[in-house]
Enzyme design. Structure first.
Site, PDB file in Angstrom:
ATOM      1  N   HIS A 170      13.797   4.663  12.106  1.00 46.17           N
ATOM      2  CA  HIS A 170      13.506   4.979  10.696  1.00 46.17           C
ATOM      3  C   HIS A 170      13.805   5.867  10.506  1.00 46.17           C
ATOM      4  CE1 HIS A 170      10.511   5.991   7.038  1.00 46.17           C
ATOM      5  NE2 HIS A 170      10.099   4.543   6.972  1.00 46.17           N
ATOM      6  N   ASP A 211       0.923  -1.258  -0.283  1.00 47.54           N
ATOM      7  CA  ASP A 211      -0.051   0.273   0.136  1.00 47.54           C
ATOM      8  C   ASP A 211       0.710   0.840  -0.176  1.00 47.54           C
ATOM      9  OD1 ASP A 211       1.390   0.495   2.345  1.00 47.54           O
ATOM     10  OD2 ASP A 211      -0.686  -0.634   3.425  1.00 47.54           O
ATOM     11  N   ARG A 231       2.316   8.296   9.024  1.00 50.42           N
ATOM     12  CA  ARG A 231       2.411  10.106   8.594  1.00 50.42           C
ATOM     13  C   ARG A 231       1.359  10.247   9.439  1.00 50.42           C
ATOM     14  NH1 ARG A 231       4.872   9.758   3.707  1.00 50.42           N
ATOM     15  NH2 ARG A 231       5.494  11.690   2.680  1.00 50.42           N
ATOM     16  N   GLU A 239      -0.410  -8.426  -1.007  1.00 53.89           N
ATOM     17  CA  GLU A 239      -0.776  -7.945   0.370  1.00 53.89           C
ATOM     18  C   GLU A 239      -2.847  -7.282  -0.162  1.00 53.89           C
ATOM     19  OE1 GLU A 239       0.494  -4.888   3.136  1.00 53.89           O
ATOM     20  OE2 GLU A 239       1.321  -7.337   3.350  1.00 53.89           O
ATOM     21  N   HIS A 244       6.441   4.571  12.285  1.00 57.37           N
ATOM     22  CA  HIS A 244       6.702   6.077  11.603  1.00 57.37           C
ATOM     23  C   HIS A 244       5.745   6.559  10.899  1.00 57.37           C
ATOM     24  CE1 HIS A 244       5.695   2.575   9.175  1.00 57.37           C
ATOM     25  NE2 HIS A 244       5.883   2.751   8.860  1.00 57.37           N
ATOM     26  N   GLU A 282      -2.262   5.121   2.510  1.00 57.59           N
ATOM     27  CA  GLU A 282      -2.177   4.106   2.304  1.00 57.59           C
ATOM     28  C   GLU A 282      -3.458   3.403   2.464  1.00 57.59           C
ATOM     29  OE1 GLU A 282       0.045   4.777   4.839  1.00 57.59           O
ATOM     30  OE2 GLU A 282       1.354   4.703   4.743  1.00 57.59           O
TER      31      GLU A 282
HETATM   32  C1  UD1 Z   1       6.805   4.162   3.369  1.00 60.82           C
HETATM   33  C2  UD1 Z   1       5.254   4.564   3.017  1.00 60.82           C
HETATM   34  C3  UD1 Z   1       4.865   3.241   4.369  1.00 60.82           C
HETATM   35  C4  UD1 Z   1       5.225   2.773   4.507  1.00 60.82           C
HETATM   36  C5  UD1 Z   1       6.971   2.814   4.697  1.00 60.82           C
HETATM   37  C6  UD1 Z   1       7.901   1.469   5.573  1.00 60.82           C
HETATM   38  C7  UD1 Z   1       4.374   6.320   1.875  1.00 60.82           C
HETATM   39  C8  UD1 Z   1       4.162   7.430   1.377  1.00 60.82           C
HETATM   40  N1  UD1 Z   1       4.754   5.334   2.454  1.00 60.82           N
HETATM   41  O1  UD1 Z   1       6.556   5.841   4.437  1.00 60.82           O
HETATM   42  O2  UD1 Z   1       3.775   2.970   3.607  1.00 60.82           O
HETATM   43  O3  UD1 Z   1       4.602   1.763   5.361  1.00 60.82           O
HETATM   44  O4  UD1 Z   1       7.642   3.924   3.967  1.00 60.82           O
HETATM   45  O5  UD1 Z   1       8.904   2.259   6.294  1.00 60.82           O
HETATM   46  O6  UD1 Z   1       3.907   4.946   0.487  1.00 60.82           O
HETATM   47  N2  UD1 Z   1      14.170   7.960   3.950  1.00 60.82           N
HETATM   48  C9  UD1 Z   1      15.724   7.733   4.126  1.00 60.82           C
HETATM   49  N3  UD1 Z   1      16.409   6.667   4.007  1.00 60.82           N
HETATM   50  C10 UD1 Z   1      15.880   5.907   3.497  1.00 60.82           C
HETATM   51  C11 UD1 Z   1      14.189   6.108   3.926  1.00 60.82           C
HETATM   52  C12 UD1 Z   1      13.507   7.072   3.965  1.00 60.82           C
HETATM   53  O7  UD1 Z   1      15.993   8.843   3.936  1.00 60.82           O
HETATM   54  O8  UD1 Z   1      16.767   4.656   3.244  1.00 60.82           O
HETATM   55  C13 UD1 Z   1      13.659   9.707   4.501  1.00 60.82           C
HETATM   56  C14 UD1 Z   1      13.741  10.593   3.300  1.00 60.82           C
HETATM   57  O9  UD1 Z   1      13.771  12.041   3.811  1.00 60.82           O
HETATM   58  C15 UD1 Z   1      12.485  10.295   3.138  1.00 60.82           C
HETATM   59  C16 UD1 Z   1      11.421  10.347   3.612  1.00 60.82           C
HETATM   60  O10 UD1 Z   1      12.607   9.609   5.046  1.00 60.82           O
HETATM   61  O11 UD1 Z   1      12.266  11.048   2.199  1.00 60.82           O
HETATM   62  C17 UD1 Z   1      10.550   9.533   3.909  1.00 60.82           C
HETATM   63  O12 UD1 Z   1      10.173   8.797   3.349  1.00 60.82           O
HETATM   64  P1  UD1 Z   1       8.805   8.176   2.538  1.00 60.82           P
HETATM   65  O13 UD1 Z   1       9.109   7.098   1.332  1.00 60.82           O
HETATM   66  O14 UD1 Z   1       8.290   9.291   1.887  1.00 60.82           O
HETATM   67  O15 UD1 Z   1       8.152   7.865   3.715  1.00 60.82           O
HETATM   68  P2  UD1 Z   1       8.139   6.792   5.015  1.00 60.82           P
HETATM   69  O16 UD1 Z   1       7.853   7.227   5.503  1.00 60.82           O
HETATM   70  O17 UD1 Z   1       9.375   6.358   4.312  1.00 60.82           O
HETATM   71  N1  UDP Z   2      12.247  -3.489  10.386  1.00 60.90           N
HETATM   72  C1  UDP Z   2      14.156  -3.977  10.024  1.00 60.90           C
HETATM   73  N2  UDP Z   2      14.658  -3.147  11.464  1.00 60.90           N
HETATM   74  C2  UDP Z   2      14.110  -2.361  11.658  1.00 60.90           C
HETATM   75  C3  UDP Z   2      13.251  -2.385  11.326  1.00 60.90           C
HETATM   76  C4  UDP Z   2      12.365  -2.415  11.252  1.00 60.90           C
HETATM   77  O1  UDP Z   2      14.422  -5.121   9.070  1.00 60.90           O
HETATM   78  O2  UDP Z   2      14.808  -1.897  12.196  1.00 60.90           O
HETATM   79  C5  UDP Z   2      11.740  -5.687   9.610  1.00 60.90           C
HETATM   80  C6  UDP Z   2      10.917  -5.398   9.837  1.00 60.90           C
HETATM   81  O3  UDP Z   2      10.796  -6.138  10.935  1.00 60.90           O
HETATM   82  C7  UDP Z   2       8.857  -5.627   8.980  1.00 60.90           C
HETATM   83  C8  UDP Z   2       9.226  -4.640   8.664  1.00 60.90           C
HETATM   84  O4  UDP Z   2      11.014  -3.377   8.482  1.00 60.90           O
HETATM   85  O5  UDP Z   2       9.656  -6.228   8.051  1.00 60.90           O
HETATM   86  C9  UDP Z   2       8.365  -2.891   8.301  1.00 60.90           C
HETATM   87  O6  UDP Z   2       8.619  -2.407   8.013  1.00 60.90           O
HETATM   88  P1  UDP Z   2       7.814  -0.929   8.238  1.00 60.90           P
HETATM   89  O7  UDP Z   2       7.360  -0.442   9.727  1.00 60.90           O
HETATM   90  O8  UDP Z   2       8.927   0.553   7.835  1.00 60.90           O
HETATM   91  O9  UDP Z   2       6.639  -0.917   7.361  1.00 60.90           O
HETATM   92  P2  UDP Z   2       5.248  -0.913   7.607  1.00 60.90           P
HETATM   93  O10 UDP Z   2       4.987  -2.403   7.560  1.00 60.90           O
HETATM   94  O11 UDP Z   2       4.370  -0.261   8.515  1.00 60.90           O
HETATM   95  O12 UDP Z   2       4.582  -0.941   6.108  1.00 60.90           O
END
Ligand code: UD1
Ligand code: UDP
Length: 386
Positions: free
Chosen positions: A250, A101, A219, A123, A217, A137
């Site tokens: 995160h 999602d 939003r 999923e 994490h 999501e």
């Molecule tokens: C995203 C997904 C969320 C999912 C989550 C899993 C969307 C809108 N959100 O949220 O559904 O649950 O991933 O973790 O699709 N960043 C880094 N390095 C990384 C990853 C992220 O620096 O490897 C920072 C960047 O500044 C980036 C910000 O995190 O702009 C947000 O990343 P983004 O993918 O937009 O949102 P998440 O909160 O990670």
């Molecule tokens: N996870 C990981 N390292 C971490 C935190 C989470 O490998 O430090 C794994 C966790 O076991 C799960 C996935 O990341 O499989 C969950 O990711 P996240 O919580 O970012 O996203 P969501 O499931 O809420 O979309």
């Protein structure tokens, strides 16, 4: 399946959970000579995506590298749509698989749909029935399911959601969640590698020190809800000086800054109660879940993994698109009000029988065979189209 015909399947991954949950399926498809698999990384996440893929020894064949610091939903959606579309034009596919999602999921599904490439949604069918929770999501998965041709629903309830919305029943398959495949595979490897498992940080803890694992994490948790959650954790730590909380932060700077601001004081000194780390690699995170008394999280995937690890999980959200966790009792919907979080956390810390009872609540999210089931369904579907 037609003899000698090899089916081209693109597996799209953008974020950490997509990588972990698609990895077992990618490995299963790759091990089967009937498929030519392209792993299409959008790079919605950078380090977190690489870290998750590396654990499974997977490299993206193409990485669009779209991530920007503090990126907007508009940016992710438009960059993924254009980028995935370009790749599909260069490398035509018989099917595109998207997961879950995220914004990657929806935009990649659109790119496939625009090219009449059937979209398989792994999923599929999870619903909170509230477009604002989780945001964005719920919209991403509802819209992806409108565009998809083949649905892999983790549970019977998810399949029912899809049928109720008009998905053709013969296209809806209950397979379990591939995260359980990933988890069981990783647990098997950890057993073989013993005793050198677990994050370094945990080895500094006194033996038997009570430990809670926390992640946040989402939003919709940003701002006040996250402040309330951290407030509850702070109160718990103040009343129990021996308690430790491990928080793998995160990479999202908005979340990191908020949690560090509110709980940073507990991370100081010789025996800090809060242990901050960068995101842990998957096996270390699995070890950390296993070592903890219970988990506090707003994550989706962790709710599923906790049930398979028989670990209590307090879900820091007001509703869940994974109702099986609540009805089976593998998770407790603790919300974001400090009073409720504290009450539930104290109960888990103080009542060992209650905590142990989570070991007998079942595994509602699958049995570790989802990837093989999905592979066989895809093979049959593509054979039918050919
Ligand atoms: C995203 C997904 C969320 C999912 C989550 C899993 C969307 C809108 N959100 O949220 O559904 O649950 O991933 O973790 O699709 N960043 C880094 N390095 C990384 C990853 C992220 O620096 O490897 C920072 C960047 O500044 C980036 C910000 O995190 O702009 C947000 O990343 P983004 O993918 O937009 O949102 P998440 O909160 O990670
Ligand atoms: N996870 C990981 N390292 C971490 C935190 C989470 O490998 O430090 C794994 C966790 O076991 C799960 C996935 O990341 O499989 C969950 O990711 P996240 O919580 O970012 O996203 P969501 O499931 O809420 O979309």
């Amino acid at each position: 399946m037609q003899k000698d015909r090899i089916y081209r399947v693109a597996c799209v991954v953008g974020t950490r959970p997509e990588a972990i949950k698609m990895a077992p399926l990618i490995l299963t498809l790759r091990a089967d000579g009937r498929f030519a698999v392209t792993v299409l990384g959008t790079g919605q996440h950078t380090d977190m995506l690489q870290q998750a893929l590396a654990h499974f020894d997977i490299r993206a064949d193409v990485n669009l590298n779209i991530m920007r610091d503090r990126q907007t939903l508009d940016h992710i959606t438009s960059a993924v749509l254009t980028g995935v579309g370009g790749v599909l034009d260069e490398r035509p596919q018989d099917m595109i698989l998207v997961h879950g999602d995220t914004s990657t999921t929806l935009a990649a599904a659109m790119a496939g749909f625009y090219r009449h490439i059937p979209v398989g949604h792994v999923e599929a069918g999870l619903r909170s029935h509230d477009m604002a929770l989780p945001f964005p999501e719920e919209a991403n998965r509802v819209l992806t399911d409108r565009l998809a041709s083949l649905y892999f629903a983790p549970t019977g309830g998810d399949a029912e959601n899809l049928r109720r919305e008009g998905a053709p029943p013969e296209r809806v398959h209950v397979t379990g969640n591939t995260v359980i495949d990933a988890l069981l595979w990783t647990l098997g490897n950890l057993k073989r590698q013993k005793p050198s498992t677990g994050p370094e940080l945990l080895r500094t803890l006194p033996d038997g020190a009570p430990l809670i694992l926390m992640t946040a994490h989402r939003r919709e948790s940003w701002g006040e809800p996250l402040r309330r959650i951290c407030g509850a954790v702070g109160e718990l730590l103040q009343e129990r000086p021996g308690l430790r909380v491990l928080i793998p932060l995160h990479k999202n700077p908005t979340v990191r800054e908020a949690i560090r601001r509110d709980l940073g004081a507990f991370a100081q000194g010789d025996a800090p109660q809060v242990l901050f780390t960068d995101p842990l690699n998957y096996p270390d995170f699995v070890s950390a879940m296993d070592r903890s008394l219970f988990i506090l999280t707003d994550s989706g995937g962790i709710q599923e993994e906790a049930s398979a690890l028989r670990k209590p999980v307090l879900i820091l959200r007001t509703l869940s698109e994974r109702p099986e966790a609540i009805t089976k009792g593998t998770g407790v919907l603790a919300g974001t009000e400090p009073g409720t979080i504290l009450r539930e956390a104290r109960r888990l810390l103080d009542d060992e029988d209650y905590r142990q009872s989570f070991a007998n609540r079942g595994m509602p999210f699958g049995d570790g065979t989802a990837s093989v089931q999905i592979r066989d369904i895809i093979a049959k579907y593509l054979e039918g189209r050919a």
